[in-house]
Every structure is written in structure tokens, then in C-alpha cells.
Design an enzyme around this catalytic site. Structure first.
Site, mmCIF file in Angstrom:
data_model
loop_
_atom_site.group_PDB
_atom_site.id
_atom_site.type_symbol
_atom_site.label_atom_id
_atom_site.label_comp_id
_atom_site.label_asym_id
_atom_site.label_seq_id
_atom_site.Cartn_x
_atom_site.Cartn_y
_atom_site.Cartn_z
ATOM 1 C CB CYS A 93 78.817 49.312 48.490
ATOM 2 S SG CYS A 93 79.341 48.181 49.685
ATOM 3 C CB THR B 72 83.418 47.908 49.246
ATOM 4 O OG1 THR B 72 83.040 47.044 49.963
ATOM 5 C CG2 THR B 72 84.598 47.579 48.435
ATOM 6 C CG HIS C 24 86.722 50.726 52.136
ATOM 7 N ND1 HIS C 24 87.966 51.038 53.834
ATOM 8 C CD2 HIS C 24 85.795 50.121 52.570
ATOM 9 C CE1 HIS C 24 87.236 50.312 54.792
ATOM 10 N NE2 HIS C 24 85.773 50.094 54.585
ATOM 11 C CD GLU D 249 75.052 48.213 47.808
ATOM 12 O OE1 GLU D 249 74.351 48.764 47.593
ATOM 13 O OE2 GLU D 249 76.381 47.958 48.568
ATOM 14 C CG ASP E 187 75.641 50.869 65.809
ATOM 15 O OD1 ASP E 187 75.894 51.024 64.709
ATOM 16 O OD2 ASP E 187 75.996 52.453 66.046
ATOM 17 N NE ARG F 3 75.227 54.741 61.237
ATOM 18 C CZ ARG F 3 74.703 53.970 60.262
ATOM 19 N NH1 ARG F 3 75.571 52.501 59.610
ATOM 20 N NH2 ARG F 3 74.687 55.068 59.080
ATOM 21 N N GLY G 212 81.948 41.399 59.577
ATOM 22 C CA GLY G 212 82.702 42.596 60.162
ATOM 23 C C GLY G 212 84.370 42.378 59.893
ATOM 24 N N GLY H 270 80.604 37.833 51.114
ATOM 25 C CA GLY H 270 79.368 37.743 49.879
ATOM 26 C C GLY H 270 78.550 37.133 50.525
#
Lengths: 372, 372, 372, 372
Positions: free
Chosen positions: B65, B67, B70, B91, B222, B227, B290, B316
Site C-alpha cells: 500500500c 501507507t 510511508h 492488504e 495526473d 497514468r 486524498g 477506509g
């Protein structure tokens, strides 16, 4: 007043209170000429004169509705509702030829369709975005002269300017397509399993609309094998003969043993009511468009109360939320209508056009009345 | 009590409180071993022991992810939140190997994913179908041991049994897919024009989800040309470089000069906030997923108050409405994820897997941990 | 067309296209006569002539709005928006004296108020029951001549016929009362705890409206002790000085430690934004009516995204759902407005009237212009 | 996972897996001892033993429900549903005396009520905040031992901890009060006119709930003059005898000639169905709680389809949104229940208690089983 915002854009619709050219004094039209079967073709009907808030529209194409079948066949409903002598028909596309003296929202030359539900604009529903269920609705081609004719007048509030991307043939049937879109959108099908009981014209439209509007699996029922095939072509995962065994159990089983999320009832058959609600999961949503011939004995306790179901009566189209939704679905290319609009005839062949529709040989039948 | 309805079906979930076979005492895992960059691969982590209401799941595949980036890079957020020493990752797809003594809803052998938001089940949101925003949420792989490991325990309430039609690779990323589905479904895109600002992993998923869920035209932005191309392949009508001139005016123009119906903000960029809301029509809906790096100076008066806009904070996934919606979208074959899940590596190549994701070379990167 | 229903009732609004009697050619009025402080009283303003779709209303009473204070004081907003020379004012009650040639919905002699937001009726919001946020809105007394005068013309679509039970004094302030009702109803307060930050005129109205509309406990904030007292009298459970310590913690504690269900932001203060959202529970609803003087730096991540909050921009009143809601609340006797409408002056004492409102001595100040 | 928010508050519910003191092995209880009329009082019923996820509650007070009348009278429904030998009753307040080994959400000593609908927690509705309509619901006192006894066990998920402000007598009847609250809140009555057909126990509760929840004018019908009087005392604007002439026309007339916004059907009478829907305006909402003895012949076309009505089946109470709503309404002091809870008897006088309820002399009758 609490806000200071300037208008974001100063739309100031211009208009011309003249006409685009010469409007004749008489026209071709289909008239409900007597209290019996059929319509009469005339070529000397007086062209209507728009009131101060009306527009005069030159009709290009017109769709034949299931309602027009009732009028043609002069059944009990028609005999009780339709004033003999009116021009019938209410699904159409045309060009604005003339605008009334107080018209501000329309322009001569615009290609348009129009909402056939005409209200005085004074009751609760008319004033809150729900004019489609106003208490004083009068309908084009049912309560007043309609659009099986070269010209028709409608109040400017009812006019729907057409997006360039929408072809005339499709624009001519936005009224019934709107029934399908309103039903589908009222129920809310996005990421849900959907059962459509009855795939007549609007039921078939509902299949392609439900798919476009984000339904997951779509199940349909119809006694006609050809319509079952067509509904699969349009996106149904399965199409059942409602007389077959176990199809309800099959549907429930494929939906976690609980049933479909959404029921769109489009047949008006009491048996379909029972079957559809039996296939619906607890807490599901049922949108009812079909019209039973007489009040059914409905197990509302089991089907609605215990299930905690939500039941939505569907009438017409939202004015004009449904039309915006249709436009977005049409211009994004998500609807498949080519196999639903099966036939087109010139107005003069109205008998053949009606016969093709009534026999079931055609699905949606369109009559062409004039060229652009 | 007012109702007399008998249960429609007597679902009585059986379970076994044993195990499916031998569970080892230690396992391979990725551990956040120090307060700095990277993760450590270990092969002697103790296999967790499920509490009475927990299940032990053998992990097959795991997604990486944003996350996890990070956490890998150990930025300020990670340093302030992540307890050093935990197994990370959240995940995944796996098989239930063991169930606690009080488990009633799960069975050994079930192929499952799980919701990573764990709550005590006592606050308002937990008790009303909104546990995803419970005030006491603890998250797998962030606040407690996660799933970059051969085994993980989760409370049975968090388990999601998988439909047979969903392949492991997809099941492994239902957590971020659920973010996209929750965003799209909360906003409501059916028959609406949609702008998605930012097409990172979840933004790209949102494109295919929005299309499947019934959006009309989808516009994306984007800065990355690849993308933008991919978003068009997935269904976007147009994909804009947010630095280009006039794109907002173009979008507004194509939406009757009024703007899009729906904004899905997926970039966290303050500029995207301004652009997105500028492109949104009056009365539109904006769903914000975001996360800006710091509080933006936001013209809430112009963008929200005067516009009469509705703004939805998205966090979530709904537990478990979103999961049901995902299931329906996946089993009806409406989602295109093949070009989003670009890479798969064995767990041992976790450094390469993370590098592929962090560099942007890969979009969604999956690690395979075990075979079925 | 799918339905065969006959109109339930054939409402056919009659009208007279004449006048009720002699309308003079000039009138008394308050004019924004120069680009500076104050208004000018004149007694020779030409009485406006209604267009074909307009009605001419003889004004009985008029309310002074917070917006009128901006116009009086000629602040930056007013200087940028208000055309010098117009008659100002937009809250009123009156009698229809004359109807245009194409008017069908109104009758001479009706006692009415009117919605001051005038639109061309052609954009999405105008055509879907949300004309209050139309992109082309022009407002009475701001963008065109208003109602601080003996006569005003408005389009018949904007007219609101008044229920007999509603006294003139209350009818004169249905515009700002509508702001309060729209805010409360948009948020949905039934059986919910509610925090109202800022109890100016509309904030105080929101207290009695929220109570009437079914709120559970109502908490308010205001720096003015007198308004705090009044808000308690009108139904607030507690009224806090926003500068006091711990009030947010107290509110949260009394709401299960989670926070209030609903925030109605009516101050426009950035501090109130922060405080209000801090007091809001996860998944709560915030309706924003107050207008910050400049864009605030707003922690949208914490306050909206993580919380899963819903934020509603509030502008004007729904046309005309809000007016129906107001009518029902008023005729069922649930609103307490006597202590909010504090003063009434004849038009000629407009300077005293404005001063009473601006000083804060009065809350809602009404000017009487004519007798019935 | 897309969000980085830390839990706002770390609620960590403690619990004790012991008991609060000595629990006896046998208890007093009312047992459905045979397949016929009445219940049997016993004093040697075995005290139930909580499973690992259950709590044992010492019952203080219990309400007698309309369902208990069916069980007492042993009508066809009862004979087909109730297992002979069970303890009946499901409305109650009590104290937790013991918690199972895997209980995490409850604490010994808590004063609680409990939701009587027990589900396995695995179907769609159970997992999406709608367990009240789960497909596998088993009900306390109907499908398993209930609360007309000194002790009862329920799963901890079903427990509702009580706010200190709610007295025992009221807490004992939160189950039927919840039916009323769920009906009112599902329909949405805020600023709307409401018709309640049938003012039995739940209908009367619905009057005070609708008023508290923000209804405008409330109209009721009942054949019993005393209940009509009481409904007016509780807030009804008018209470009609459904057999009187013209009452429907009167209601419609007082609602702009269009009809009420909301119908709450609480009688189960087919005549009331017809009357109620006849009084409902187009586009109105009908919530159905009453249960017809047999499937009525319902003119669904006229009453639902043409009207564009929304019909909501109501079953039980939302778990647990309704309970939160009840709490807010109760602690804000908005409900008047004193005249609805008319009688209280000790358990030993159960025959008198049931007779008082069955005769209609009492409205809600409560039995006291133990002291705090």
C-alpha cells in the site's frame, strides 16, 4: 438572504418571438376520430397556435407507446380517459418553429423533445422538482392534442433542448427511455444485483439502462423467448421464463441465498409481483412501474413489512432530473438502443406502424413525420 | 416487538475449533525492525496465537500500500505512529487455519480476506454499520502486527469470506480497491459526470470502479503521462495534465457550462482541491480521499457554501457494505484490474517489490507469500 | 408514458390580468443613492411595471437583513456587487396588485411573500428543484430593485402565497427564517444532538427551528451573553461562550465522549470552524451557512477526511421545499419568533431601524411600509 | 488503507469474567407450559448459563407486548411459532450479573436492556447495520427463552447499556418504543404533516415520538374514543374516528388539498390501508408497521404507482441506530410516556397484568420482577 455570491455565469438566454419561416395553417395528423378501434389520418388539421408561454414545434419523428396501443384498441381505460377528436401521441423530436410572446427560455430553431406531463406549476410536487407526480397533470396526446402531427404546442417549461450527439431516432423515444431511467435511478442499482420482471419495451430499455447505470448482475423474466434473448444481448446475466421451475431459488442462491438487492417490476402481472418480491432480499428495494389490470391481492405483510423492503411507485419521469441523467448516459455512449428501436415508418403508414408494434413483431416503432 | 415473521432461512454457521493441520511455531515475516528506512526479513517470528474470538489466517498474497511506502521511508507520520518491531502490511488474501474457542462465524479452510480496521465494537459508528470510522480503530500492520508474514490473527468479525470467482491476486488488494469503491459509492456516480483528480493506485482503481458503477463521462487529471494513458484505457473520456491551460474551462464547457456532477479528490494536492472544486457544478458532490500533507488554505466559502456543494470525507471502507459492493462488481466482471496490478514478487524479494512500487514503475505490487 | 392515472384534482388557477384598483405612478422607497454609507429615502420613485410573467406586489412589511447592513455600511463586498441607484431590501410580505399578461399562477389580492433568488430557469439546478443554487441567480435588492419600497415586481414563479395562519410580521421574515430552516433540514436534526456555532439572527432562528424539527439536545455558542440567554430560552440545553475553557470537551463528554451528531456553523468565524468540527463526532454532518471574511486555513484532513464527515454548503433556501417546510412548522405552532423579531419601525424611520439592527440592540428589525 | 488518522480516543472496555455475587441455580419464571391459553408461573426454572460470548442479566422489570397477548391466547400464529416450554417475554431492563469467558464489551453491574433479535451475524443485513432484518433472526421469548423470569442470557452484541437519565420503567419498554422510533425515523417526519392510522400501544408511542422528532401537524385515527383523547394529549392536532364521514377529505383539505406528507400505518386493518393511502399526497411516504391478519386486496396501482409513493416495510428496530435515537429523545426530555405506561404489577400477578393489557383497560403494562 445570507450569501453574497455573485452569479458564476450570467446565462441570459436570448430568444426570438418571431418564427423561423412560414408555418402553414393546416397539417397532417392522426386523430382519434371515433369511440372505437383505430386512428384517422387527416391532412387538414388546423396547426395549433402557441399561447404567450408556449412554443410551436415542428415534429420530425414520433414513437408509438404502449399507451398508444390502448388508445388504438379503445379499451376500457382509453374509453374512460381519451377525449374523442384529439391528436394522439406523446413521444417525439422536433424543431421549434415559433415562440409565444412571453417565452424566455426557448429559441426558434432549437432541436428539442418535450416532457408530455403538463402541470399548472402550483402544487407541492410541481414546486419541488417532482412535477412528474403533480396532482393536476395533463398529458400530451392523452388529455390534449399530441404529437402524431406535423406541429404541436407545449409550454416552454416542458421543452428539452437536445444535445447534438443524440440522433433523432433516439431523441424521439426519450419519453419511454425516461420511464426506464427514472425507474432504474429511483431504485439505485449501482453495484447491486437487479431483477427485472417483464421485458416489454420499457423493460428492455431498463436492461441497457441498468447496465449503464452500474448494476452488477441483471436477471430478467419474460414469457417471450425472443425478448429473453434480447435482454441477454443487452446485458442480462440470465433471462428466465417465469413459468419455469426453481428460477427464484436459483436467483436467490446466486445472491448468497438471500435474494437480489433490487427488483424492477415492469410487467404489471400479479404473479410477477409475487415472484419478484420472493426473489428480493430482506431490506431490498422494489420499484414498481408495471400496472396491474386490477388490484392484486398482495401479501404485503410477508413481502414488504417483514422484509423491511422499500417500495417505490414509479410514474413518468422526473422533471427534469431524469432528462439530465438520460443525456449523460446517451452522450457517454453507454446505452444500446439499436436493437430496441426496431422499425421506422412514414406517418402515412401509421396502420402498419401500429400493427407492427401491437403484434410484437416490432419493439419500439417510430414514425417519421418530417425531415429536418 | 411487533412482528411475527419466522426466520426465512435458518443459517446456522458451523465451525470447527480445531486446526486444518499443523501450524508451525515460527514463520517468515517482514518486520519494521528499527526507527529508519526499510524493513527486515526474518524467518523466526513467532506465529501468533488467536484469542477466543480470533481466527489464524495463513497468508497467500499481500499487496503493498501507499501507507507501506510511508512506513518503509519512515517519514514523520510513520515515526509518530508505527511501533518499532511490528510486522507491517494490511492488504491480503489467505486461508483460515485455526479458529478461537468462541468463534462462531468462520470455518477452518475458508479462503478469506479481512478488514484491517479493528474496533472494540462499542461506539456509535461500530454499532450502526460504520465501524470504518469508529473512534477506537486499530489497524493491522500499523497499530498491531500485520500481514507481511506467513500468519496473522484477526477478530472473526473482520473476516471477509471470498467468492469463488475472485482470483487470489485480486483478493489480495480488496483493501485499496475498497477505498476506491467506498469513495465512488459514497459520492454516487450513476448517470453522472465525474472528475477524478489524481490517478495514483486508488485513483486508477476509481476509474474502473466509477465506470462499472455507472458513471457517465469520467475525466481525470495526473501529472504522469503514463497514468493519464492508463486512465483512458480504463474508461476515462479525457485525461488532463493539471498544469495545462484551460482544462477546467473545457470540462465545464462539456458539462453544459456548469461543471461536473461529482469530484473524487484522490491526490491530496491543495492545487487539485482548488481545481477540482472549480470544475464542480453548483450543488455537486465532492468525495475527498486524498490527504494533504498540511492543512490547506481552502476557499470553503466559494467552493462549498456558495455552491451548495456536498463534501464527503472518505476514510477506509464501509464495514461491510463496501465489501458486498466490491463482490458484486467483481463477480459481474465489470472491473478491469489487470493493468493496475502490475507486478508480483515472492516475499523474499520484498526490497525489489517496494522499490518497484516506490519508483512508480509498478502500480499495485503484490507479494506472494505461500501457495494455496 | 407508462401511466394511465387521471389527474387527482383538476386545479385550474384562475387569475385576473387587471389590477385590484388604482396603482400610483410614483412611490416611497429607500435607494442606495451613492457609493457610500447609508440609504436615501425618496417619495417619487417610479412604480415598477410588471412584465408579462411578473406580478406587482404592494409591500406591507420588510425585514432588515445582515446583508442590508453590508449595503448600508458599503463595505468591500457591497461596493463590488451593488449597483448604485437600486432600491434595496429583499425580506417582505405584501399583496399582489397587478399581474402580467401571461401570468397563470397568481391572482390579484393574494397575500404573498416571494423568493428573492431569480433565475432564468434553464440550468441544471433551476430545472431540478434546486433553483436556490442556480448559476445565474439575480437577487432582489442586491442585483435589481428590491422591496424597501411601496411596490416591487417579481416573476410569478417566485411568489409564495401565504397561509392565513401566518401573521404579517412573521411573513416578512420568511426569507432569513428560510435560511435557518434550509440549514436545519439539510443537516437533518431529528433525534440528534446539535451544536450551533454563532447565534446571530439566523443562528437564533436555527435554535427554535432545530427544536421544532426534532433535534434532541441543542448546544450553542456565542460571545454575547444576551444571545446565549436567548438561545437557552428558545430551546438550547446549554449555551457556551466560545472563549471559555473545556466547553468542547464538555459537549463531547455529554455525547458519549464521541461528539455531537450535527454541527450548524452560523458564525463564519475560522475559530468556530475549528471548534465546531472538533466537537463533531466521526461520521457527523456539518452544515455551513456562515461566511468567513477570507478563506480560512482549514484542517480538512483531520476535520473531514479522517472523520468521515459530511459537509453541506448552505446557500439561500430550497425553492420551494424549504417554504413548504416553513409553512408546516409555522402553522403547527412550533416556532417561537416573538423574541427574535424585536423591533418594528415605519419606513420613514429607516435610519433608526438600521441603527437598531447594526448596534445589536435589536435582533430582527422589521419596517412597516403600508397597511393591509 | 488510505488514511493515517490515529484513533481519536482509545476506548478499551474493561470487563470482569466473574460474577457480581451469588447467582442461584433456580428462579421464578413464566412458562408457556402447554399448547393452549395462558402461562404458568414456576419458581424452580433452572437459571440459564451464559455461553462464552453471552451475558447473564438479572431482570428488574418487563413489559407485556401485543405479541405476548397472542402467545397467551395461543392463536394460530402462536401455535405455529412458539415452542411449548419456553419462558416468554422480550421487553425488559436488568443488571448484568455474569459475563461469558470471551465477552469484551460488557461489564458486570451494568444496567442494561437488550435487543431481542438475535442473529448469527453473517448475512448481508447483519453485516451492514441492518441486523433487525437479518434472514436468520431468532427472537427472545418467541424462539428461545425470554425475560419473564429472574434471569436471562443474551449475546453481548445485543446488550444496550442504559443512560443514567432513563428510569427503569421506561427502560423496560424500549423494545416497543423502538418500534415506534424506527417507524417514525424511517419515514422522516421533520417539518412534515403526519397521519397515524391506529393508536394501539405503538401507535400512541408514535404520536409522542413523531412530535418529538419534529413532525408538524399529527393526525390520528382510532375507533376507541379514549385513545383518540390520549393521542390529542400527546400531541395530535386532530384524532378521527375512522368510521366518521369526510375525515379523509378534511385531512386532505387542511394539507393544501393534496394530502399528508407521511402515513404511519399502525393498525394492520385493510380499511386503514385504503384510508391512509387515500389521505397521502402524491410522492408521500408510507411506513407500514401494522400487520394485516391476511393478505389484503390492495390497490397498489392507485395508491403507490400513480402516486409515486414510497412505501417502507417496518420490522423491529435498527440495531442500533434506533436505540441511539431513542436515547437522545429520552435524555433530551422530549417524550411523554407516563400516560402510555399505565400499570405495573409484580410478576406473581401476571394473570392480572395480562388481563389488564388484553382488556384494553391498560395500555402498556409492566411487571416488576426484582428490585435493583
Amino acid at each position: 438572504m445570507s450569501t453574497f455570491a455573485k452569479p458564476v455565469s450570467g446565462v441570459s438566454p436570448s430568444h426570438r418571438t418571431g418564427t423561423s419561416g412560414s408555418v402553414p395553417s393546416t397539417m397532417r395528423a392522426l386523430v382519434k376520430h371515433h369511440a372505437g378501434v383505430g386512428l384517422q389520418f387527416v391532412n387538414d388539421r388546423a396547426v395549433p397556435v402557441p399561447g404567450p408561454r408556449d412554443v410551436l414545434i415542428r415534429v420530425l419523428k414520433a414513437g408509438i407507446c404502449g399507451t398508444d396501443r390502448h388508445i388504438w384498441e379503445w379499451d376500457a381505460w382509453a374509453a374512460g380517459r381519451i377525449p374523442v377528436g384529439i391528436v394522439t401521441g406523446h413521444e417525439f423530436v422536433g424543431i421549434i418553429e415559433k415562440v409565444g410572446t412571453a417565452v424566455t427560455r426557448c429559441t426558434v430553431g432549437q432541436r428539442v423533445s418535450a416532457e408530455g406531463h403538463i402541470t399548472a406549476g402550483v402544487d407541492f410536487n410541481s414546486r419541488t422538482g417532482n412535477a412528474h407526480i403533480a396532482s393536476d397533470t395533463r398529458i400530451l396526446g392523452i388529455d390534449r392534442d399530441g404529437i402524431f402531427a406535423e406541429y404541436v404546442t407545449v409550454p416552454e417549461e416542458n421543452v428539452w433542448p437536445l444535445h447534438d450527439k443524440i440522433p433523432d431516432k433516439v431523441a424521439a423515444v426519450m419519453d419511454p427511455l425516461g420511464n426506464a431511467v427514472h425507474t432504474v435511478m429511483a431504485a439505485g442499482v449501482s453495484a447491486k444485483s437487479v431483477l427485472i420482471t417483464g421485458t416489454g419495451i420499457i423493460g428492455l430499455m431498463a436492461v441497457t439502462v441498468a447496465k449503464a447505470a452500474g448494476a452488477g448482475r441483471i436477471f430478467t423474466t419474460d414469457m417471450d423467448a425472443r425478448r429473453r434473448e434480447l435482454s441477454k444481448k443487452l446485458g442480462a446475466a440470465e433471462a428466465f421464463d417465469p413459468r419455469s421451475n426453481d428460477w427464484i431459488a436459483d436467483v436467490r442462491k446466486s445472491c448468497r441465498g438471500e435474494g437480489v438487492d433490487v427488483l424492477l417490476e415492469m410487467s404489471g402481472s400479479p404473479a410477477a409481483y409475487d415472484q419478484g418480491f420472493s426473489a428480493l432480499r430482506n431490506g431490498g428495494v422494489a420499484a414498481l412501474l408495471g400496472i396491474p389490470a386490477k388490484p392484486p391481492t398482495f401479501n404485503i405483510t410477508q413481502h414488504v413489512v417483514f422484509k423491511g423492503a422499500t417500495v417505490l411507485g414509479i410514474n413518468g419521469r422526473k422533471m427534469f432530473e431524469t432528462w439530465y441523467q438520460m443525456e449523460e448516459l446517451l452522450i457517454s455512449g453507454k446505452l444500446e438502443l439499436d436493437e430496441i428501436i426496431t422499425h421506422e415508418f412514414p406517418l402515412e403508414e401509421f396502420e402498419k406502424a401500429h400493427a407492427t408494434m401491437i403484434s410484437g413483431e416490432g419493439i419500439k416503432v417510430v414514425m417519421s413525420i418530417a425531415d429536418r
